[in-house]
Design an enzyme around this catalytic site. Structure first.
Site, PDB file in Angstrom:
ATOM      1  N   ASN A 180      13.162  -2.978   9.812  1.00 44.46           N
ATOM      2  CA  ASN A 180      13.193  -3.381   8.434  1.00 44.46           C
ATOM      3  C   ASN A 180      12.188  -2.489   7.405  1.00 44.46           C
ATOM      4  OD1 ASN A 180      13.092  -5.511   6.273  1.00 44.46           O
ATOM      5  ND2 ASN A 180      10.936  -5.673   6.663  1.00 44.46           N
TER       6      ASN A 180
ATOM      7  N   SER B 159      20.822  -2.188   2.283  1.00 40.89           N
ATOM      8  CA  SER B 159      20.909  -2.744   0.981  1.00 40.89           C
ATOM      9  C   SER B 159      22.161  -3.078   0.373  1.00 40.89           C
ATOM     10  CB  SER B 159      19.852  -1.872   0.104  1.00 40.89           C
ATOM     11  OG  SER B 159      19.875  -2.400  -1.161  1.00 40.89           O
TER      12      SER B 159
ATOM     13  N   TYR C 213      16.699   6.053  -3.056  1.00 45.68           N
ATOM     14  CA  TYR C 213      16.874   4.883  -2.282  1.00 45.68           C
ATOM     15  C   TYR C 213      18.320   4.534  -1.939  1.00 45.68           C
ATOM     16  CZ  TYR C 213      16.317  -0.245  -1.437  1.00 45.68           C
ATOM     17  OH  TYR C 213      16.324  -1.493  -0.744  1.00 45.68           O
TER      18      TYR C 213
ATOM     19  N   ALA D 269      21.027   6.022  -1.583  1.00 43.26           N
ATOM     20  CA  ALA D 269      21.556   7.253  -0.585  1.00 43.26           C
ATOM     21  C   ALA D 269      20.816   6.828   0.681  1.00 43.26           C
ATOM     22  CB  ALA D 269      21.215   8.592  -0.923  1.00 43.26           C
ATOM     23  N   SER D 270      19.521   6.500   0.802  1.00 48.28           N
ATOM     24  CA  SER D 270      18.995   6.438   2.059  1.00 48.28           C
ATOM     25  C   SER D 270      19.685   4.912   2.870  1.00 48.28           C
ATOM     26  CB  SER D 270      17.570   6.162   1.831  1.00 48.28           C
ATOM     27  OG  SER D 270      17.221   4.825   1.242  1.00 48.28           O
ATOM     28  N   LYS D 271      19.929   4.202   1.874  1.00 44.79           N
ATOM     29  CA  LYS D 271      20.427   2.816   2.570  1.00 44.79           C
ATOM     30  C   LYS D 271      21.862   2.841   2.818  1.00 44.79           C
ATOM     31  CE  LYS D 271      16.752   0.508   2.295  1.00 44.79           C
ATOM     32  NZ  LYS D 271      16.069  -0.085   3.623  1.00 44.79           N
TER      33      LYS D 271
END
Length: 267
Positions: A90, A143, A156, A158-160
């Site tokens: 998480n 997300s 953010y 792109a990371s999710k």
């Protein structure tokens, strides 16, 4: 009260606040023995809350993007609880609302290290231990920003999106192992990550506008995300694998946004 996780060994990263704290307490409330991992002292506070409720928890401070730290976390769960049954990867950071042209490689590296490499390391090191127990579940926090544009900064988001792909590919890589890997995709939820936006809205007297873009017209609570995480980790979701489940009040059904045109400053 249900006890779906009685005696199960569970790891939660980012357990020091927000969704991670709510999930840790929910697992412990259903009989789980939880390792609460976080970069901050919040993990110790979460473990203390669980103990006060009569549950079982250990705290460990780790950097979710550090392989040696993740190895320490996995070793603690195995030594203390005899193995691992469930992991909730998480831990994450927002990195601010950076656009495509404002972001720097350093900013991208920092965000990807925690948000994407962190879950990768959790899966890499915990999955073999879960296999040893005969199977179990891994849930990653992605997300709605990873589903499509309009719900977060570019790095953010792109990371999710990467987390969602990681979940899908990991589920395939673990074929035949009886280890399920899924993602939960929260929408706007009141946590430390969104505290500034919530505080600003309250200060301006426009709290009722929070979450207005989703059909439920409100923000979410960490406990609402926790309930879905526990479902995905439980035997009730025994045929759910490689999926990204949005928990966002319906926001991702359209993701309405005000678009900024290239070369123009947003009004």
């Amino acid at each position: 009260m249900q006890a779906r996780f009685e005696g199960k060994s569970i790891i939660v990263t980012g357990a020091g606040s927000g969704i991670g704290r709510a999930v840790s307490r929910a697992f412990a409330g259903e009989g789980g023995r939880v390792v609460c991992a976080d970069l901050t002292e919040g993990c110790e506070e979460t473990a203390a809350l669980i103990a006060a409720d009569g549950g079982t928890a250990l705290a460990i401070r780790i950097d979710a993007g550090s392989e040696p730290d993740v190895e320490r976390m996995v070793a603690l769960a195995c030594e203390a609880h005899g193995g691992i049954d469930v992991v909730h990867a998480n831990a994450g950071i927002s990195g601010g609302i950076a656009g495509l042209f404002e972001g720097t490689p350093e900013q991208w590296t920092k965000i990807l290290r925690v948000n994407l490499i962190g879950p990768f390391l959790a899966i890499k090191h915990a999955a073999p231990r879960i296999v040893e127990r005969g199977g179990g579940a891994i849930v990653c926090t992605a997300s709605v920003a990873g589903l499509r544009s309009g719900a977060g900064g570019v790095p953010y988001s792109a990371s999710k999106a990467g987390v969602i792909s990681l979940v899908q590919t990991s589920a395939q890589q673990l074929s035949g192992s009886n280890v399920r890997v899924n993602a939960v995709c929260p929408g706007l939820v009141e946590t430390g990550m969104t505290k500034r936006a919530y505080d600003y809205a309250r200060e301006k007297g426009v709290e009722d506008r929070i979450g207005r873009l989703n059909p439920l017209r409100r923000g979410g609570e960490p406990e609402e995300i926790a309930r879905v995480v526990l479902f995905l980790a439980s035997d009730e979701a025994s045929y759910v694998n490689g999926q990204a489940i949005a928990v966002d009040g319906g926001l991702s059904s359209s993701h309405p946004v005000t678009r900024q045109e290239f070369g123009k400053t947003a009004a």
